[in-house]
Design an enzyme around this catalytic site. Structure first.
Site, PDB file in Angstrom:
ATOM      1  N   HIS A 307      10.079 -31.480  28.343  1.00  0.00           N
ATOM      2  CA  HIS A 307      10.865 -31.848  27.163  1.00  0.00           C
ATOM      3  C   HIS A 307       9.986 -32.648  26.217  1.00  0.00           C
ATOM      4  O   HIS A 307       9.135 -33.419  26.648  1.00  0.00           O
ATOM      5  CB  HIS A 307      12.081 -32.705  27.569  1.00  0.00           C
ATOM      6  CG  HIS A 307      13.133 -32.758  26.515  1.00  0.00           C
ATOM      7  ND1 HIS A 307      13.075 -33.626  25.458  1.00  0.00           N
ATOM      8  CD2 HIS A 307      14.250 -32.007  26.322  1.00  0.00           C
ATOM      9  CE1 HIS A 307      14.133 -33.433  24.675  1.00  0.00           C
ATOM     10  NE2 HIS A 307      14.848 -32.460  25.171  1.00  0.00           N
ATOM     11  N   ASP A 364      18.595 -27.354  30.236  1.00  0.00           N
ATOM     12  CA  ASP A 364      18.794 -25.905  30.420  1.00  0.00           C
ATOM     13  C   ASP A 364      18.564 -25.449  31.850  1.00  0.00           C
ATOM     14  O   ASP A 364      18.846 -24.295  32.181  1.00  0.00           O
ATOM     15  CB  ASP A 364      17.835 -25.152  29.489  1.00  0.00           C
ATOM     16  CG  ASP A 364      18.203 -25.373  28.033  1.00  0.00           C
ATOM     17  OD1 ASP A 364      17.349 -25.855  27.260  1.00  0.00           O
ATOM     18  OD2 ASP A 364      19.365 -25.107  27.688  1.00  0.00           O
TER      19      ASP A 364
HETATM   20  C1  SDX Z   1      15.853 -27.936  24.609  1.00  0.00           C
HETATM   21  O1  SDX Z   1      14.236 -31.319  21.387  1.00  0.00           O
HETATM   22  C2  SDX Z   1      15.349 -31.287  22.016  1.00  0.00           C
HETATM   23  O2  SDX Z   1      16.048 -32.261  22.111  1.00  0.00           O
HETATM   24  C3  SDX Z   1      15.712 -29.946  22.646  1.00  0.00           C
HETATM   25  C4  SDX Z   1      16.935 -29.946  23.532  1.00  0.00           C
HETATM   26  C5  SDX Z   1      18.198 -30.227  22.737  1.00  0.00           C
HETATM   27  O3  SDX Z   1      19.180 -30.721  23.351  1.00  0.00           O
HETATM   28  O4  SDX Z   1      18.232 -29.856  21.543  1.00  0.00           O
HETATM   29  O5  SDX Z   1      16.810 -30.917  24.554  1.00  0.00           O
HETATM   30  C6  SDX Z   1      17.145 -28.572  24.181  1.00  0.00           C
HETATM   31  O6  SDX Z   1      15.263 -27.224  23.840  1.00  0.00           O
HETATM   32  C7  SDX Z   1      15.291 -28.257  25.988  1.00  0.00           C
HETATM   33  C8  SDX Z   1      13.906 -27.577  26.247  1.00  0.00           C
HETATM   34  C9  SDX Z   1      14.168 -26.123  26.680  1.00  0.00           C
HETATM   35  N1  SDX Z   1      12.904 -25.389  26.749  1.00  0.00           N
HETATM   36  C10 SDX Z   1      12.353 -24.993  27.931  1.00  0.00           C
HETATM   37  O7  SDX Z   1      12.811 -25.292  29.039  1.00  0.00           O
HETATM   38  C11 SDX Z   1      11.102 -24.130  27.798  1.00  0.00           C
HETATM   39  C12 SDX Z   1      10.004 -24.624  28.768  1.00  0.00           C
HETATM   40  N2  SDX Z   1       9.525 -25.958  28.312  1.00  0.00           N
HETATM   41  C13 SDX Z   1       8.517 -25.955  27.337  1.00  0.00           C
HETATM   42  O8  SDX Z   1       7.973 -24.844  26.788  1.00  0.00           O
HETATM   43  C14 SDX Z   1       8.094 -27.321  26.803  1.00  0.00           C
HETATM   44  O9  SDX Z   1       8.157 -28.233  27.812  1.00  0.00           O
HETATM   45  C15 SDX Z   1       8.884 -27.797  25.601  1.00  0.00           C
HETATM   46  C16 SDX Z   1       8.892 -26.765  24.518  1.00  0.00           C
HETATM   47  C17 SDX Z   1      10.285 -28.130  25.990  1.00  0.00           C
HETATM   48  C18 SDX Z   1       8.217 -29.072  25.074  1.00  0.00           C
HETATM   49  O10 SDX Z   1       7.016 -28.713  24.596  1.00  0.00           O
HETATM   50  P1  SDX Z   1       5.972 -29.810  24.002  1.00  0.00           P
HETATM   51  O11 SDX Z   1       6.614 -31.148  23.920  1.00  0.00           O
HETATM   52  O12 SDX Z   1       5.376 -29.234  22.766  1.00  0.00           O
HETATM   53  O13 SDX Z   1       4.922 -29.928  25.148  1.00  0.00           O
HETATM   54  P2  SDX Z   1       3.682 -28.974  25.277  1.00  0.00           P
HETATM   55  O14 SDX Z   1       4.082 -27.543  25.114  1.00  0.00           O
HETATM   56  O15 SDX Z   1       2.615 -29.506  24.396  1.00  0.00           O
HETATM   57  O16 SDX Z   1       3.298 -29.194  26.820  1.00  0.00           O
HETATM   58  C19 SDX Z   1       2.488 -30.295  27.228  1.00  0.00           C
HETATM   59  C20 SDX Z   1       1.743 -29.792  28.454  1.00  0.00           C
HETATM   60  C21 SDX Z   1       0.961 -28.502  28.180  1.00  0.00           C
HETATM   61  O17 SDX Z   1      -0.089 -28.445  29.135  1.00  0.00           O
HETATM   62  P3  SDX Z   1      -1.581 -28.988  28.684  1.00  0.00           P
HETATM   63  O18 SDX Z   1      -1.935 -28.285  27.387  1.00  0.00           O
HETATM   64  O19 SDX Z   1      -1.405 -30.493  28.524  1.00  0.00           O
HETATM   65  O20 SDX Z   1      -2.471 -28.616  29.836  1.00  0.00           O
HETATM   66  O21 SDX Z   1       2.698 -29.432  29.487  1.00  0.00           O
HETATM   67  C22 SDX Z   1       2.612 -28.039  29.742  1.00  0.00           C
HETATM   68  C23 SDX Z   1       1.919 -27.411  28.551  1.00  0.00           C
HETATM   69  O22 SDX Z   1       1.257 -26.204  28.938  1.00  0.00           O
HETATM   70  N3  SDX Z   1       3.996 -27.570  29.883  1.00  0.00           N
HETATM   71  C24 SDX Z   1       4.408 -26.705  30.797  1.00  0.00           C
HETATM   72  C25 SDX Z   1       5.792 -26.592  30.586  1.00  0.00           C
HETATM   73  N4  SDX Z   1       6.172 -27.363  29.559  1.00  0.00           N
HETATM   74  C26 SDX Z   1       5.049 -27.975  29.117  1.00  0.00           C
HETATM   75  N5  SDX Z   1       3.764 -26.035  31.764  1.00  0.00           N
HETATM   76  C27 SDX Z   1       4.504 -25.210  32.546  1.00  0.00           C
HETATM   77  N6  SDX Z   1       5.837 -25.048  32.415  1.00  0.00           N
HETATM   78  C28 SDX Z   1       6.519 -25.726  31.440  1.00  0.00           C
HETATM   79  N7  SDX Z   1       7.850 -25.569  31.301  1.00  0.00           N
END
Ligand code: SDX
Length: 428
Positions: A307, A364
């Site tokens: 998140h 989710d």
């Molecule tokens: C919602 O913003 C809100 O409030 C949203 C929400 C709401 O109520 O409106 O809470 C609802 O959207 C919840 C999130 C639902 N999405 C998912 O579950 C999709 C999977 N999660 C992600 O793709 C990710 O965690 C996000 C999009 C939620 C957050 O992305 P960020 O903050 O941009 O973080 P990032 O992509 O930069 O990740 C940081 C690191 C990265 O690795 P490095 O580059 O540091 O090596 O964490 C890794 C990412 O690759 N990472 C994951 C991951 N999520 C982040 N690796 C594997 N699986 C994951 N799910």
């Protein structure tokens, strides 16, 4: 002395005021940065950028705190109902019994949609994703209520647009499901409460009586409350940005629905179930998929994990996980993907990759398991998220308008070609 931030640029000092919120959050007000220094800030994904001041929702990602207008989400999920929470978010205070009765009664009186909207719905193929239908149908409300396009609506006119939207979205959502399965639509029954009416429109069938299960109604109420607002997330920021151009409430919410559809945002609840089904079909080896999620060369992500703000736990996920267990037990359902989900959570929470990156289950991760247990089809999960998030979108759009915020228009740093002359095609 008032707090300020000092930036030194090319040997010159610039001072900017510090803004402190009621929960002691701090921000540097850089409104004068460009006019004084010629510089702008750059913050891809707005990870460190505040877009507004808001009194609607407070969340603390480190502490796992979520308050709607000051009330902890845990108390509202336990004691309130969705229509009451919608009133709280939109109007800023818990309603009196009379206010709630009036608000709920007005919503009931507007649940019908113009029969011409059924013609629009009939034009969609049964394979159309319900989120696409929802976004289109909500935008089409501007055709049936053109007065909603007036940016200078009176308070009463705005309140009527709000009532119409709260009322008709559940009818449109249920009808989009009926369209996908080729069944006749059900009309709303105003003697039913909001969630019961939605279930009736979703699942009643002309050949048999549909009995509304109070366990299911309670679960839907809780899920909609938990999704009702979340400060400046992607879809809410979309609603505010579109609304800042004096676009109507319906147009702004239609844009928010499209943003929510994205699998990184609200579309994740559908993606979680599809992921769990994939793991089950592949033999149920959670560790194999944890490895895939960690592999930078593998596009696979653990959907429902991570998140932007919550870096310890998503308080909503905790409540939903407990509710998932209770609902499945109450309904006598033994869903193997709940076991896979719990194994996946256990494995991830003990894996350094996830711990180091503070990746925990989000709202989710477990919600889809409950929706599935309630008989809601997978491609309707994000529609359920939109149904819940609607009062938040409305409240944020209303606040943005009441605060008379300027049209949103971010800056950029240009990295393209510098000036060059046109070359005739024969010389290229
Ligand atoms: C919602 O913003 C809100 O409030 C949203 C929400 C709401 O109520 O409106 O809470 C609802 O959207 C919840 C999130 C639902 N999405 C998912 O579950 C999709 C999977 N999660 C992600 O793709 C990710 O965690 C996000 C999009 C939620 C957050 O992305 P960020 O903050 O941009 O973080 P990032 O992509 O930069 O990740 C940081 C690191 C990265 O690795 P490095 O580059 O540091 O090596 O964490 C890794 C990412 O690759 N990472 C994951 C991951 N999520 C982040 N690796 C594997 N699986 C994951 N799910």
């Amino acid at each position: 002395m008032s707090e300020h931030a000092e930036i030194i640029l090319e040997g010159k000092s610039y001072k900017f005021p510090v803004v402190t919120g009621t929960e002691n959050e701090k921000a540097i007000d850089i409104a004068a940065l460009r006019s004084e220094s010629g510089y702008i800030t750059l913050d891809s994904g707005y990870k460190n950028t505040g877009a507004t001041k808001s009194a609607i929702t407070f969340l603390d990602g480190e502490q796992g705190i979520l308050h709607y207008r000051g009330y902890p989400i845990e108390q509202l999920a336990e004691k309130s109902n969705f229509v009451e929470v919608a009133y709280l978010l939109i109007y800023g205070a818990l309603p009196t019994a009379q206010e709630l009765e009036d608000f709920s009664g007005k919503i009931k009186m507007h649940t019908l949609v113009n029969e011409d909207m059924r013609k629009i719905l009939d034009g969609f193929p049964s394979t159309a994703h319900p989120m696409g239908i929802l976004s289109a149908m909500i935008s089409s409300l501007t055709a049936f209520y053109p007065e909603s396009l007036n940016p200078n609506q009176s308070k009463e006119e705005v309140d009527l647009s709000i009532i119409r939207l709260m009322a008709k979205i559940s009818t449109i959502a249920a009808w989009s499901y009926k369209n996908s399965v080729g069944h006749p639509v059900n009309y709303p029954k105003n003697k039913l409460d909001y969630c019961s009416n939605f279930l009736h429109m979703m699942f009643a069938f002309p050949t048999e009586d549909y009995e509304i299960n109070p366990v299911v109604v309670d679960a839907i109420n809780k899920l909609l409350i938990l999704h009702a607002d979340h400060e400046q997330n992607c879809s809410t920021s979309t609603v505010r940005l579109v609304g800042s151009a004096n676009a109507s409430l319906y147009s702004s919410v239609s844009a928010g629905i499209s943003a929510l559809w994205g699998p990184l945002h609200g579309g994740a609840n559908q993606a979680v179930i599809e992921m769990l089904e994939q793991i089950k079909a592949d033999g149920g080896d959670s560790k194999k998929f944890i490895a895939k999620a960690k592999d930078k060369d593998d596009p696979f992500r653990l959907m429902g994990f991570g998140h932007r703000v919550y870096k310890n736990f998503d308080p909503r996920a905790r409540i939903i996980k407990k509710a998932a267990d209770e609902v499945l037990t109450a309904l006598g359902i033994n869903d193997p993907i709940l076991t896979i989900a719990m194994e996946l959570e256990e494995a991830a929470l003990n894996d350094p990759y996830f711990v180091e990156r503070k990746l925990y289950p989000n709202v989710d991760f477990y919600s889809g398991i409950i929706y599935r247990a309630l008989g809601i089809p997978t491609d309707m999960f994000t529609v359920m998220f939109a149904l819940g998030r609607l009062p938040g979108w409305i409240a944020q759009w209303k606040e943005m308008r009441e605060q008379k915020e300027p049209i949103g228009r971010p800056r950029q740093i240009y990295t393209g070609e510098t000036e060059r002359n046109y070359v005739d095609i024969e010389k290229r």
